[in-house]
Design a protein around this motif. Structure first.
Motif, short mmCIF file in Angstrom:
data_model
loop_
_atom_site.label_atom_id
_atom_site.label_comp_id
_atom_site.label_asym_id
_atom_site.label_seq_id
_atom_site.Cartn_x
_atom_site.Cartn_y
_atom_site.Cartn_z
N SER A 27 0.67 -1.31 0.07
CA SER A 27 0.14 0.39 0.02
C SER A 27 0.79 1.38 0.03
O SER A 27 0.26 2.47 -0.33
CB SER A 27 -1.10 0.20 0.96
OG SER A 27 -0.12 0.13 2.61
N ASP A 28 2.40 1.19 0.71
CA ASP A 28 2.95 2.44 0.81
C ASP A 28 2.83 3.03 -0.93
O ASP A 28 3.10 4.39 -0.75
CB ASP A 28 4.22 2.13 0.98
CG ASP A 28 3.92 2.13 2.60
OD1 ASP A 28 3.22 1.95 3.31
OD2 ASP A 28 5.55 1.57 3.33
N GLN A 34 -5.74 6.36 -4.55
CA GLN A 34 -5.33 4.50 -5.44
C GLN A 34 -6.19 4.09 -4.04
O GLN A 34 -6.97 2.97 -4.26
CB GLN A 34 -4.29 4.55 -5.34
CG GLN A 34 -3.81 4.94 -7.12
CD GLN A 34 -2.55 4.41 -7.39
OE1 GLN A 34 -1.79 4.82 -6.54
NE2 GLN A 34 -2.27 3.78 -8.11
N LEU A 35 -5.72 4.68 -3.04
CA LEU A 35 -5.93 3.73 -1.58
C LEU A 35 -7.98 3.83 -1.78
O LEU A 35 -8.24 2.45 -1.29
CB LEU A 35 -5.31 4.19 -0.25
CG LEU A 35 -5.43 3.19 0.57
CD1 LEU A 35 -4.43 2.54 1.26
CD2 LEU A 35 -5.68 4.69 1.67
N TRP A 36 -8.21 4.76 -1.84
CA TRP A 36 -9.95 4.67 -1.83
C TRP A 36 -10.27 4.71 -2.86
O TRP A 36 -11.92 3.88 -3.02
CB TRP A 36 -10.11 5.75 -1.35
CG TRP A 36 -10.08 6.31 -0.20
CD1 TRP A 36 -8.62 6.50 0.43
CD2 TRP A 36 -10.11 5.14 1.54
NE1 TRP A 36 -8.29 6.31 1.83
CE2 TRP A 36 -9.23 6.28 2.29
CE3 TRP A 36 -10.91 4.41 1.36
CZ2 TRP A 36 -8.92 5.03 3.61
CZ3 TRP A 36 -10.61 3.75 2.70
CH2 TRP A 36 -9.75 3.62 4.30
N GLU A 151 -4.05 -4.29 -9.12
CA GLU A 151 -4.48 -3.97 -10.34
C GLU A 151 -4.33 -2.44 -10.63
O GLU A 151 -4.87 -1.92 -11.46
CB GLU A 151 -6.12 -4.36 -9.54
CG GLU A 151 -6.38 -6.02 -9.94
CD GLU A 151 -5.79 -6.41 -11.47
OE1 GLU A 151 -6.42 -6.47 -12.47
OE2 GLU A 151 -5.15 -7.43 -11.62
N LEU A 152 -4.46 -2.04 -9.58
CA LEU A 152 -4.45 -0.75 -9.48
C LEU A 152 -2.98 -0.30 -10.04
O LEU A 152 -2.99 1.25 -10.87
CB LEU A 152 -4.20 -0.18 -7.74
CG LEU A 152 -6.11 0.09 -7.34
CD1 LEU A 152 -5.44 0.22 -5.55
CD2 LEU A 152 -6.83 1.06 -7.80
N ALA A 153 -1.91 -1.13 -10.36
CA ALA A 153 -0.77 -0.18 -10.58
C ALA A 153 -0.96 -0.67 -12.38
O ALA A 153 -0.34 -0.11 -12.84
CB ALA A 153 0.63 -1.30 -9.95
#
Length: 155
Positions: A27-28, A34-36, A151-153
């Motif tokens: 998560s860092d 992106q976290l949300w 997936e977010l990356a």
């Protein structure tokens, strides 16, 4: 051979520290946005999973074993409409892991077998069981965080 209670304490504490390291590893590098963000229209965000694990540990170990007075709002862990900044969410998670580790370290040999009860947790009958069940639960969500972060990356 080392004292069994000491081995249990050291190994459980190390496991929770490993969970913390994995949450940060995945998560860092994410931004607060992106976290949300959900990478799919269904499921959870990384941030909501962090809130959920934080709430889970604060209730099952903090409130029920360490007697912290924590009051859980489980539904809000998944539906928080005004989510905290990424740093705040992760700091709360880190404080929770520190509380869990401190609580583990305070357990004496006779404490591990003490009776345990909690809402929504009929399986854990003693303290050792709840620490193990919470460790497994946390790591289950680490797997989801890994998947979502990858997936977010890509997006």
């Amino acid at each position: 051979m080392a004292d069994l209670a000491q081995t249990i304490s050291e190994d459980l504490a190390a496991y929770y520290e490993m969970v913390k390291g994995q949450v940060h590893r995945w998560s860092d590098s994410l931004t607060t946005e992106q976290l949300w963000r959900k990478p799919y229209p269904y499921g959870n965000t990384v941030g909501h999973l962090v809130l959920h694990v934080t709430g889970n540990l604060n209730y099952y170990i903090g409130a029920r074993v360490a007697k912290t007075g924590y009051v859980r709002d489980r539904d809000r862990e998944f539906t928080e409409k005004q989510p905290p900044h990424k740093d705040e969410a992760l700091q709360a998670f880190d404080r929770t892991i520190a509380m869990v580790v401190a609580t583990i370290q305070k357990q004496r040999a006779e404490d591990w077998g003490k009776a345990y009860t909690a809402d929504r947790e009929p399986e854990a009958e003693d303290r050792f069981q709840i620490f193990v069940r919470c460790a497994g639960h946390a790591y289950h969500h680490v797997g989801q965080i890994v998947y979502l972060s990858r997936e977010l990356a890509r997006t």
